[in-house]
Design an enzyme around this catalytic site. Sequence first.
Site, PDB file in Angstrom:
ATOM      1  N   ILE A  89      33.654 -35.774  35.068  1.00  0.00           N
ATOM      2  CA  ILE A  89      32.700 -35.267  34.075  1.00  0.00           C
ATOM      3  C   ILE A  89      31.389 -36.043  34.163  1.00  0.00           C
ATOM      4  O   ILE A  89      31.352 -37.263  33.979  1.00  0.00           O
ATOM      5  CB  ILE A  89      33.294 -35.356  32.639  1.00  0.00           C
ATOM      6  CG1 ILE A  89      34.680 -34.700  32.584  1.00  0.00           C
ATOM      7  CG2 ILE A  89      32.338 -34.714  31.633  1.00  0.00           C
ATOM      8  CD1 ILE A  89      34.726 -33.272  33.085  1.00  0.00           C
ATOM      9  N   LYS A  90      30.345 -35.291  34.446  1.00  0.00           N
ATOM     10  CA  LYS A  90      29.020 -35.894  34.586  1.00  0.00           C
ATOM     11  C   LYS A  90      28.355 -35.882  33.215  1.00  0.00           C
ATOM     12  O   LYS A  90      28.226 -34.818  32.592  1.00  0.00           O
ATOM     13  CB  LYS A  90      28.221 -35.059  35.580  1.00  0.00           C
ATOM     14  CG  LYS A  90      27.227 -35.834  36.382  1.00  0.00           C
ATOM     15  CD  LYS A  90      26.684 -34.931  37.472  1.00  0.00           C
ATOM     16  CE  LYS A  90      25.599 -35.577  38.248  1.00  0.00           C
ATOM     17  NZ  LYS A  90      24.974 -34.633  39.175  1.00  0.00           N
TER      18      LYS A  90
END
Length: 215
Positions: A82-83
């Site tokens: 998850i960025k």
Amino acid sequence: MRFYIDTAEIDEVKEAVDKGWIDGVTTNPSLIAKSGRDIKKVVKDLLDLNPGWISVEVLSTKSAEMIKEGTAWAEMGEEIVIKVPMTEDGLTAVRHFSSVGIKTNVTLVFSPLQALMAAKAGATLVSPFVGRLDDIGHVGMELVEQIIHIYDNYELETQVLVASIRNNQHILDAGLLGAEVCTVPFNVLKQMITHPLTDKGIEKFLKDAKSAIIK
Ligand code: E4P
């Protein structure tokens, strides 16, 4: 050094996977928009190619929504990272993701202290954007050097993912500094393989071999 490809173009990822060039993929909202495709379809296609870790960026700006959005992405596969943007809310989300074993990539990092805070929040990866710093007259690679130095000083486990790469020199510098990962546009991945003297050398060898056979 590990290489990720910085793209949302499936054909580029497929070629890079088939040729064994990469260990993962990074996407961002601009790259997804450029692909002209629905983000869910892009992520599904990427998972099917099995390219390694795939960074998918949350669009929410509040931690509660980031957590909801990121959790849904993470449920699609273990390879999803998850960025999260480097903000207070982003770090709250990173802290949560870290506590439940979801991998994170803290993005849009432009200072060593931001990187330090990301590591303290438990980020898996931190992305300093070297090209964008160069664009405004800074030396982006100095940021990478400072982050690596600080992480080494305190034995922090967050890995440095050099992002916003524009050319071969960025990759060479990142390698000399010992950065764990570079995320590289497709055209730069190709540039890494070529050298004009290699092409010239092949041309001469083939020419010489031909004339030797004729004699
Ligand atoms: C990183 O993960 C980003 O997708 C990327 O490297 C941004 O680079 P840019 O400055 O070329 O947009």
